[in-house]
Motif scaffolding. Structure first.
Motif, PDB file in Angstrom:
ATOM      1  N   LEU A   4      11.484 -40.829 -54.479  1.00  0.00           N
ATOM      2  CA  LEU A   4      11.010 -39.825 -53.625  1.00  0.00           C
ATOM      3  C   LEU A   4      10.216 -40.731 -52.365  1.00  0.00           C
ATOM      4  N   ALA A   5       9.929 -41.836 -52.392  1.00  0.00           N
ATOM      5  CA  ALA A   5       9.509 -42.550 -51.265  1.00  0.00           C
ATOM      6  C   ALA A   5      10.372 -42.470 -50.057  1.00  0.00           C
ATOM      7  N   LEU A   6      12.057 -42.782 -50.720  1.00  0.00           N
ATOM      8  CA  LEU A   6      13.046 -42.804 -49.825  1.00  0.00           C
ATOM      9  C   LEU A   6      13.139 -41.450 -49.262  1.00  0.00           C
ATOM     10  N   ARG A   7      12.570 -40.304 -49.526  1.00  0.00           N
ATOM     11  CA  ARG A   7      12.480 -39.009 -49.004  1.00  0.00           C
ATOM     12  C   ARG A   7      11.440 -38.671 -48.230  1.00  0.00           C
ATOM     13  N   GLY A   8      10.638 -39.682 -48.107  1.00  0.00           N
ATOM     14  CA  GLY A   8       9.426 -39.371 -46.894  1.00  0.00           C
ATOM     15  C   GLY A   8       8.172 -39.249 -47.394  1.00  0.00           C
ATOM     16  N   PHE A   9       7.947 -39.179 -48.674  1.00  0.00           N
ATOM     17  CA  PHE A   9       6.555 -39.219 -49.528  1.00  0.00           C
ATOM     18  C   PHE A   9       5.952 -40.509 -49.650  1.00  0.00           C
ATOM     19  N   ILE A  10       4.709 -40.664 -49.540  1.00  0.00           N
ATOM     20  CA  ILE A  10       3.978 -42.159 -50.082  1.00  0.00           C
ATOM     21  C   ILE A  10       3.767 -41.298 -51.362  1.00  0.00           C
ATOM     22  N   THR A  11       3.951 -42.627 -52.334  1.00  0.00           N
ATOM     23  CA  THR A  11       3.887 -42.102 -53.888  1.00  0.00           C
ATOM     24  C   THR A  11       3.175 -43.240 -54.561  1.00  0.00           C
ATOM     25  N   LEU A  12       2.738 -42.855 -55.673  1.00  0.00           N
ATOM     26  CA  LEU A  12       1.879 -43.685 -56.470  1.00  0.00           C
ATOM     27  C   LEU A  12       2.228 -43.567 -57.904  1.00  0.00           C
ATOM     28  N   ALA A  13       2.792 -44.614 -58.585  1.00  0.00           N
ATOM     29  CA  ALA A  13       3.242 -44.811 -60.220  1.00  0.00           C
ATOM     30  C   ALA A  13       2.015 -45.570 -60.419  1.00  0.00           C
ATOM     31  N   PHE A  14       1.415 -45.036 -61.734  1.00  0.00           N
ATOM     32  CA  PHE A  14       0.274 -45.759 -62.190  1.00  0.00           C
ATOM     33  C   PHE A  14       0.407 -45.531 -63.767  1.00  0.00           C
ATOM     34  N   ASP A  15      -0.209 -46.897 -64.335  1.00  0.00           N
ATOM     35  CA  ASP A  15      -0.179 -47.027 -65.593  1.00  0.00           C
ATOM     36  C   ASP A  15      -1.725 -46.091 -66.272  1.00  0.00           C
ATOM     37  N   PRO A  16      -1.380 -45.334 -67.309  1.00  0.00           N
ATOM     38  CA  PRO A  16      -2.379 -44.489 -67.674  1.00  0.00           C
ATOM     39  C   PRO A  16      -3.527 -45.471 -68.242  1.00  0.00           C
ATOM     40  N   SER A  17      -4.701 -44.980 -68.628  1.00  0.00           N
ATOM     41  CA  SER A  17      -5.787 -45.772 -69.086  1.00  0.00           C
ATOM     42  C   SER A  17      -5.423 -46.300 -70.516  1.00  0.00           C
ATOM     43  N   TYR A  18      -5.921 -47.546 -70.993  1.00  0.00           N
ATOM     44  CA  TYR A  18      -5.586 -48.068 -72.166  1.00  0.00           C
ATOM     45  C   TYR A  18      -4.242 -48.758 -72.364  1.00  0.00           C
ATOM     46  N   THR A  19      -3.359 -48.529 -71.411  1.00  0.00           N
ATOM     47  CA  THR A  19      -1.835 -49.349 -71.483  1.00  0.00           C
ATOM     48  C   THR A  19      -1.651 -49.692 -70.469  1.00  0.00           C
ATOM     49  N   GLY A  20      -0.567 -50.534 -70.263  1.00  0.00           N
ATOM     50  CA  GLY A  20      -0.190 -51.247 -69.327  1.00  0.00           C
ATOM     51  C   GLY A  20      -1.007 -52.198 -68.667  1.00  0.00           C
ATOM     52  N   GLU A  21      -1.083 -52.370 -67.236  1.00  0.00           N
ATOM     53  CA  GLU A  21      -2.079 -53.241 -66.664  1.00  0.00           C
ATOM     54  C   GLU A  21      -3.311 -52.557 -66.325  1.00  0.00           C
ATOM     55  N   SER A  22      -3.393 -51.136 -66.872  1.00  0.00           N
ATOM     56  CA  SER A  22      -4.703 -50.644 -66.797  1.00  0.00           C
ATOM     57  C   SER A  22      -5.918 -51.147 -67.714  1.00  0.00           C
ATOM     58  N   SER A  23      -7.118 -50.857 -67.460  1.00  0.00           N
ATOM     59  CA  SER A  23      -8.188 -51.431 -68.373  1.00  0.00           C
ATOM     60  C   SER A  23      -8.270 -50.443 -69.368  1.00  0.00           C
ATOM     61  N   GLY A  24      -9.214 -50.653 -70.296  1.00  0.00           N
ATOM     62  CA  GLY A  24      -9.692 -49.779 -71.350  1.00  0.00           C
ATOM     63  C   GLY A  24      -9.327 -50.505 -72.842  1.00  0.00           C
ATOM     64  N   GLU A  25     -10.464 -50.684 -73.544  1.00  0.00           N
ATOM     65  CA  GLU A  25     -10.133 -51.053 -74.732  1.00  0.00           C
ATOM     66  C   GLU A  25     -10.975 -50.195 -75.943  1.00  0.00           C
ATOM     67  N   PRO A  26     -10.323 -49.892 -77.258  1.00  0.00           N
ATOM     68  CA  PRO A  26      -9.045 -50.989 -77.402  1.00  0.00           C
ATOM     69  C   PRO A  26      -7.949 -50.622 -76.916  1.00  0.00           C
ATOM     70  N   ARG A  27      -6.867 -51.285 -76.833  1.00  0.00           N
ATOM     71  CA  ARG A  27      -5.608 -50.986 -76.262  1.00  0.00           C
ATOM     72  C   ARG A  27      -4.793 -49.960 -76.889  1.00  0.00           C
ATOM     73  N   ASN A  28      -3.736 -49.293 -76.234  1.00  0.00           N
ATOM     74  CA  ASN A  28      -2.892 -48.673 -76.703  1.00  0.00           C
ATOM     75  C   ASN A  28      -3.634 -47.045 -77.319  1.00  0.00           C
ATOM     76  N   ILE A  29      -4.307 -46.725 -76.653  1.00  0.00           N
ATOM     77  CA  ILE A  29      -4.776 -45.358 -77.246  1.00  0.00           C
ATOM     78  C   ILE A  29      -4.512 -44.325 -76.244  1.00  0.00           C
ATOM     79  N   SER A  30      -4.277 -43.018 -76.788  1.00  0.00           N
ATOM     80  CA  SER A  30      -4.232 -42.007 -75.707  1.00  0.00           C
ATOM     81  C   SER A  30      -5.095 -40.996 -75.746  1.00  0.00           C
TER      82      SER A  30
END
Length: 346
Positions: A97-123
């Motif tokens: 979508l950036a190729l199509r002219g938008f600024i885009t933000l892909a993000f890791d949700p809370s408690y997963t990936g590189e985002s913070s939040g403890e304990p890990r891997n909860i939704s």
């Protein structure tokens, strides 16, 4: 058939690895910069962080067209699939979508990936809904973005959370979902709403017993290996998950669907929180819902479409299964998304 469905729902909500040993192994791999797709040479990507209203620091990748010009651009925040990271599908969508002219933000949700939040891997239906609004917060204060032209996209389980975020957050001018899951409905009722009240009650009891164990141990327990050891008689869609998350096609060490698991008590907050109860309140802002013709999850998208108010559109991708819309650029309807957002972010 009923037993197969129950195994399938358990597999989806508790994918991954044996509790603490595997979770520690995953954290040792967190420095990787591996992406499952190729960044376009016409797009710039940079790491960013921002906080949600719970104080959790979210990690994202901002994708900016190199031919940006001087005028502020429309922007789109993207997250999902459920249990994935920004280096997988959401980043792929952001790049396209950036190729199509938008600024885009892909993000890791809370408690997963590189985002913070403890304990890990909860939704959480509340926190993961908030994550989208926090992404809007971030985008809306950037000098090169028009804060009156911000949309969101949710993939898989984050499709439901995106719709939930768009209902009260009127700053979101348009919302799209791709291969959507209603995580709350799935957790509460099982696939195709086959879970009985007795079965749900038994799950609550089991989760309560697990909470006693977790508090006594001082740490949450995580699920046994799911996608790493898919049985020959597993439902076809579970095999399709494994073909994405556990192969070079989509594997990422920070993705809990690839390399870890949700906590054993994870499903409980979704089970009694119907996230799409107010979907009609998105209107008069537009909704675009995309699903695969042969996706096991298609009924989630069709119900959301039925319950949403106009303006709305349902796009069914011929012959596509659920995971085809994670990364198959030749069939994901990016041209449709481009037209939708250009029409509604202006």
């Amino acid at each position: 058939m009923k037993k197969t469905l129950m195994v399938a729902i358990a597999t989806f909500f508790m994918l991954g690895a044996t509790a603490q040993h595997k979770h520690t192994e995953m954290k040792q791999l967190d420095t990787t910069d591996h992406y499952t797709f190729q960044l376009s040479d016409k797009v710039t990507r940079k790491k960013v962080t921002f906080k949600n209203r719970f104080g959790i620091t979210l990690s994202g990748d901002l994708y900016i067209p190199k031919s940006i010009g001087t005028s502020p651009l429309p922007a789109i925040a993207i997250s999902g699939p459920y249990g994935a990271v920004k280096e997988q599908s959401s980043g792929l969508y952001a790049n396209q979508l950036a190729l199509r002219g938008f600024i885009t933000l892909a993000f890791d949700p809370s408690y997963t990936g590189e985002s913070s939040g403890e304990p890990r891997n909860i939704s959480s239906p509340d926190i993961n809904t908030e994550d989208f609004s926090a992404a809007v917060d971030y985008l809306g204060v950037q000098n090169n973005i028009d804060r009156n032209k911000i949309g969101i996209i949710g993939i898989c389980g984050f499709g439901g959370y995106a719709l939930n975020a768009a209902a009260p957050d009127k700053r979101i001018k348009a919302v799209a979902t791709s291969t959507m899951y209603d995580i709350s409905r799935g957790a509460a009722n099982g696939y195709y709403d086959k879970k009985t009240s007795e079965e749900r009650l038994n799950e609550y009891v089991q989760i309560g017993e697990q909470r006693w164990k977790d508090v006594q141990n001082g740490t949450p327990a995580y699920g046994a290996t799911g996608l790493a050891n898919v049985a020959e008689n597993a439902p076809q869609f579970v095999k399709e998950y494994a073909a994405y998350y556990r192969t070079d096609r989509g594997f990422h060490p920070r993705s809990l669907n690839s390399n870890a698991s949700w906590s054993l008590t994870n499903a409980v907050t979704n089970m009694n929180a119907p996230i799409l109860a107010y979907i009609r309140e998105i209107s008069p802002r537009p909704v675009l819902i995309i699903a695969g013709e042969k996706a096991h999850s298609r009924y989630f998208s069709e119900t959301a479409y039925e319950n949403a108010a106009s303006p709305k559109e349902l796009v069914i991708v011929p012959n596509a299964v659920h995971t085809d819309l994670y990364d198959k650029i030749d069939i994901i309807p990016f041209d449709k998304m481009e037209a939708f957002f250009k029409q509604n972010l202006k």
